[in-house]
Design an enzyme around this catalytic site. Structure first.
Site, mmCIF file in Angstrom:
data_model
loop_
_atom_site.group_PDB
_atom_site.id
_atom_site.type_symbol
_atom_site.label_atom_id
_atom_site.label_comp_id
_atom_site.label_asym_id
_atom_site.label_seq_id
_atom_site.Cartn_x
_atom_site.Cartn_y
_atom_site.Cartn_z
ATOM 1 N N HIS A 38 -21.491 -19.277 -29.026
ATOM 2 C CA HIS A 38 -21.877 -18.711 -30.324
ATOM 3 C C HIS A 38 -21.464 -19.649 -31.440
ATOM 4 C CE1 HIS A 38 -22.369 -15.795 -33.599
ATOM 5 N NE2 HIS A 38 -23.209 -15.213 -32.763
ATOM 6 N N GLU A 92 -26.242 -11.425 -26.357
ATOM 7 C CA GLU A 92 -27.432 -11.374 -25.512
ATOM 8 C C GLU A 92 -27.108 -11.144 -24.035
ATOM 9 O OE1 GLU A 92 -29.643 -10.971 -27.335
ATOM 10 O OE2 GLU A 92 -30.262 -12.613 -28.622
HETATM 11 N N1 COA Z 1 -24.296 -23.518 -22.211
HETATM 12 C C1 COA Z 1 -23.854 -24.759 -22.035
HETATM 13 N N2 COA Z 1 -23.314 -25.505 -23.013
HETATM 14 C C2 COA Z 1 -23.241 -24.954 -24.226
HETATM 15 C C3 COA Z 1 -23.673 -23.651 -24.475
HETATM 16 C C4 COA Z 1 -24.221 -22.915 -23.413
HETATM 17 N N3 COA Z 1 -24.662 -21.671 -23.576
HETATM 18 N N4 COA Z 1 -23.479 -23.367 -25.777
HETATM 19 C C5 COA Z 1 -22.926 -24.450 -26.324
HETATM 20 N N5 COA Z 1 -22.783 -25.417 -25.383
HETATM 21 C C6 COA Z 1 -22.204 -26.740 -25.575
HETATM 22 C C7 COA Z 1 -23.202 -27.694 -26.199
HETATM 23 O O1 COA Z 1 -23.951 -28.370 -25.222
HETATM 24 C C8 COA Z 1 -22.320 -28.611 -26.999
HETATM 25 O O2 COA Z 1 -21.768 -29.561 -26.133
HETATM 26 P P1 COA Z 1 -21.522 -31.085 -26.591
HETATM 27 O O3 COA Z 1 -20.568 -30.994 -27.754
HETATM 28 O O4 COA Z 1 -20.951 -31.738 -25.390
HETATM 29 O O5 COA Z 1 -22.867 -31.608 -27.004
HETATM 30 C C9 COA Z 1 -21.187 -27.699 -27.458
HETATM 31 O O6 COA Z 1 -21.142 -26.623 -26.517
HETATM 32 C C10 COA Z 1 -21.406 -27.128 -28.845
HETATM 33 O O7 COA Z 1 -22.714 -26.572 -28.907
HETATM 34 P P2 COA Z 1 -23.577 -26.519 -30.228
HETATM 35 O O8 COA Z 1 -25.024 -26.427 -29.854
HETATM 36 O O9 COA Z 1 -23.195 -27.636 -31.151
HETATM 37 O O10 COA Z 1 -23.064 -25.180 -30.870
HETATM 38 P P3 COA Z 1 -23.848 -24.211 -31.834
HETATM 39 O O11 COA Z 1 -22.870 -23.433 -32.604
HETATM 40 O O12 COA Z 1 -24.833 -25.008 -32.627
HETATM 41 O O13 COA Z 1 -24.679 -23.302 -30.820
HETATM 42 C C11 COA Z 1 -25.616 -21.493 -29.669
HETATM 43 C C12 COA Z 1 -24.548 -21.949 -30.682
HETATM 44 C C13 COA Z 1 -25.624 -19.992 -29.606
HETATM 45 C C14 COA Z 1 -26.997 -21.989 -30.134
HETATM 46 C C15 COA Z 1 -25.280 -22.098 -28.277
HETATM 47 O O14 COA Z 1 -24.016 -21.646 -27.850
HETATM 48 C C16 COA Z 1 -26.356 -21.788 -27.228
HETATM 49 O O15 COA Z 1 -27.331 -22.524 -27.137
HETATM 50 N N6 COA Z 1 -26.169 -20.693 -26.421
HETATM 51 C C17 COA Z 1 -27.164 -20.342 -25.416
HETATM 52 C C18 COA Z 1 -28.303 -19.565 -26.049
HETATM 53 C C19 COA Z 1 -27.899 -18.159 -26.438
HETATM 54 O O16 COA Z 1 -27.247 -17.445 -25.685
HETATM 55 N N7 COA Z 1 -28.335 -17.754 -27.635
HETATM 56 C C20 COA Z 1 -28.031 -16.450 -28.198
HETATM 57 C C21 COA Z 1 -27.030 -16.587 -29.307
HETATM 58 S S1 COA Z 1 -26.466 -15.030 -29.880
#
Ligand code: COA
Length: 359
Positions: free
Chosen positions: A244, A302
């Site tokens: 998140h 989710e």
């Molecule tokens: N699975 C695997 N790795 C994940 C992850 C996941 N669900 N969520 C984050 N990461 C990793 C990223 O690859 C990144 O790694 P890196 O630093 O080595 O590149 C790191 O954690 C940080 O992720 P980032 O995308 O920068 O964080 P964010 O705050 O922008 O993203 C979400 C938040 C929710 C978009 C992200 O956690 C995600 O994609 N989750 C899966 C989709 C999901 O469940 N969405 C519903 C949200 S309520």
């Protein structure tokens, strides 16, 4: 000035609507902890709190709005034929723009439930069901959206309220921010909500719960969870329902939904998923911790949405549209709040393109 990629940590609005404390895992909706609302508060009361209206008035207006939307459902027939439910919502809600100011927040909130339900029935090859304006919004939506005939049992309707109330608002998430940006241009509320639906569609936001269920299907048994998760990460994919932007602990909404599914299982309504979901969550957390020791990646809303909505008898394709049926309450409230602020949202960008060619 340094750029804030993804606007992470940037404060762009003051709001009285909700507070997300990512360190402590606390969610406050209109001055109430989410745990004190879930399972006790009907969606109508939540809307009334968010919209600053009285509950009885909201109840009546939502019922009328559902009836009006259904009376004119033929007008949106083409839009509801879309293969994706979020596309169907965007197209059908967009047509409300012709109503101008008459398309108020209750009209949109009523219509989105009717259209989401009609789309879910249609993709199952069934005719849409007419709303009952005197029923509660949650029970009416559930009855209209389910393929199973007849009124859903009271326990299910109660947990539909739990779901809709719990997701009704959540700070400046991507779709709510989108709605506020559109509202800040003084565009109509329909345009703001249609834009928000588009933002919610993405798998990084509201598009995750269907894929969570696909993941549980693919894993099948707890002992296969670790290998499946490692293979998924090895292929460069993310684990849906984990991680998140704000929460550094488990999303409090995951616990609310987990408890709702537990209540349903105790009442004999069983999806049979809870035990598997819990093991997969544990494994996913453990594997993600090994790979990202400094970035806690825990279950988000989710993860258990998928388990709850499946237990309520909704098909996985209808999960994201159902999210919109609840979140529209917050979108509308933010549009109203943004209008009170009355300031255009317009951030700046840093140009990193080629220098102008000397002429
Ligand atoms: N699975 C695997 N790795 C994940 C992850 C996941 N669900 N969520 C984050 N990461 C990793 C990223 O690859 C990144 O790694 P890196 O630093 O080595 O590149 C790191 O954690 C940080 O992720 P980032 O995308 O920068 O964080 P964010 O705050 O922008 O993203 C979400 C938040 C929710 C978009 C992200 O956690 C995600 O994609 N989750 C899966 C989709 C999901 O469940 N969405 C519903 C949200 S309520």
């Amino acid at each position: 000035m340094a750029t804030a990629s993804g606007l992470e940590g940037v404060l762009v609005a003051e709001t009285e609507l909700s507070d997300v404390d990512g360190e402590r895992g606390r969610l406050v909706l209109a001055g109430h902890d989410v745990e004190s609302l879930a399972g006790k508060t009907p969606f109508e009361r939540m809307c009334a709190m968010l919209w600053r209206e009285d509950e009885a008035g909201v109840r009546a207006r939502l019922g009328e709005a559902r009836a009006r939307a259904f009376a004119e459902i033929r007008r949106v027939d083409g839009a509801l034929a879309a293969a994706n439910g979020m596309d169907a919502l965007r197209g059908s809600l967009g047509q409300l723009a012709s109503q101008g100011d008459a398309a108020d927040v209750a009209t949109l909130t009523g219509a989105i439930a009717v259209y989401a339900a009609a789309w879910a029935r249609r993709r199952a090859g069934q005719k849409p069901l007419a709303p009952d304006a005197s029923a509660s919004h949650a029970s009416d939506y559930l009855r209209m959206a389910r393929v199973a005939p007849g009124a859903p049992p009271a326990e299910l309707s109660r947990e539909m309220d739990t779901y809709l109330v719990t997701v009704s608002d959540h700070g400046l998430n991507a779709s709510t921010f989108t709605a506020r940006v559109v509202a800040s241009t003084a565009a109509d509320v329909v345009s703001a909500i249609v834009a928000a639906v588009g933002a919610l569609k993405g798998p990084l936001h509201g598009g995750a719960p269907g894929p969570v269920l696909d993941m549980l299907d693919a894993i099948g048994a707890p002992e296969r969870a670790r290998a499946w998760i490692e293979a998924e990460l090895g292929a460069g994919r993310r684990i849906m329902g984990m991680g998140h932007r704000i929460y550094r602990v488990r999303d409090p909404r995951a616990a609310v939904f987990e408890a709702a599914v537990e209540r349903l299982e105790k009442a004999g309504v069983t999806s049979g998923r809870l035990a598997l979901a819990r093991s997969v969550e544990r494994e996913a957390e453990a594997v993600l911790k090994e790979r990202h020791p400094d970035r806690p990646l825990r279950a988000n809303v989710e993860f258990f949405t998928a388990v709850l909505l499946e237990a309520l008898g909704l098909p996985r394709e209808a999960f994201s549209p159902t999210f919109a049926v609840g979140r529209v309450a917050g979108w509308c409230a933010h549009v109203l709040e943004q209008r009170r602020v009355g300031k255009l949202i317009r951030p700046a960008s840093r140009y990193v393109g080629p220098a102008p060619v000397a002429s």
